[in-house]
Design an enzyme around this catalytic site. Structure first.
Site, PDB file in Angstrom:
ATOM      1  N   PRO A   1      -0.590   1.265   1.460  1.00 29.46           N
ATOM      2  CA  PRO A   1      -0.940   0.846   2.629  1.00 29.46           C
ATOM      3  C   PRO A   1      -1.895  -0.758   2.187  1.00 29.46           C
ATOM      4  O   PRO A   1      -2.995  -0.691   2.290  1.00 29.46           O
ATOM      5  CB  PRO A   1      -1.996   1.697   3.178  1.00 29.46           C
ATOM      6  CG  PRO A   1      -2.392   2.410   2.161  1.00 29.46           C
ATOM      7  CD  PRO A   1      -1.217   2.600   1.254  1.00 29.46           C
ATOM      8  N   CYS A   2      -1.214  -1.660   1.341  1.00 32.88           N
ATOM      9  CA  CYS A   2      -1.808  -2.897   1.319  1.00 32.88           C
ATOM     10  C   CYS A   2      -2.192  -3.515   2.481  1.00 32.88           C
ATOM     11  O   CYS A   2      -3.253  -4.562   2.523  1.00 32.88           O
ATOM     12  CB  CYS A   2      -0.925  -3.958   0.302  1.00 32.88           C
ATOM     13  SG  CYS A   2       0.704  -4.199   1.179  1.00 32.88           S
TER      14      CYS A   2
END
Length: 204
Positions: A174-175
């Site tokens: 989850p950047c």
């Protein structure tokens, strides 16, 4: 004369239109045989999502790539062929778990992905950052500076930004949960619209 007629017959057979069902059946057979013989190093498929078509690719180690349509799926596959192996085949079955978990995530029935990941497309510090990103919980955000501190290198803020921007597994790793210190979005491999949509999904 017979040779010429024979060549013409073969040409006619090869150029005859083949219906979609036959092609699908032949591809499934190819997929089964290639898997059985251990000839597939990279399996891929595409799935629909609220953010458009996503390309999913996996090696025997795990999910190796998630790509947005804006990245050009053909170009992504070409890069995988160069960096990992030219033995790539559309083999949806191998991506069933990833497709199901993404569906559950977009339907708000899943907050944590439980998939084996192959981070081999990244190296060194980038891989280190990407390995730590799942520690940012669903619906939470961190700044690039906070992530730099998390990985033990507080001064590497810009390098963290690069690691997020080049993340080969967006959504799953989850950047999108990493923002600038002032709370603005920063960059995103799928574009700012996609980043906003993911943050809104998790905030709702």
């Amino acid at each position: 004369m017979n040779d010429i007629r024979s060549d013409d017959d073969v040409t006619a057979l090869l150029s005859a239109p083949v219906d979609a069902e036959t092609l699908l059946r032949l591809h499934r057979r190819l997929e089964r045989e290639a898997e059985r013989a251990g000839l597939v190093d990279v399996a891929y498929t595409t799935v629909d999502s609220p953010l458009g078509k996503l390309l999913l690719a996996a090696t025997p180690k795990g999910l190796v790539r998630v790509a947005y349509a804006s990245e050009d799926h053909d170009r992504v596959l070409d890069t995988l062929g160069q960096k990992l192996s030219p033995r790539i085949l559309r083999a949806p079955k191998r991506l069933d778990d990833a497709a199901r978990e993404l569906d559950e995530y977009f339907a708000k029935r899943r907050q944590v992905f439980d998939l084996k990941l192959d981070l081999s497309l990244s190296r060194g510090f980038r891989q280190l950052v990407q390995a730590h990103l799942p520690e940012i919980g669903y619906g939470q955000t961190r700044s690039y500076r906070q992530v730099a501190e998390l990985v033990g290198n507080p001064k590497a803020v810009r390098a963290v930004g690069t690691a997020c921007a080049t993340n080969p597994l967006p959504v799953v790793v989850p950047c999108h949960r990493v923002l600038r210190t002032d709370g603005t979005l920063g960059g995103y491999i799928g574009g700012l619209e996609a980043k906003t949509a993911l943050l809104n999904l998790e905030a709702a």
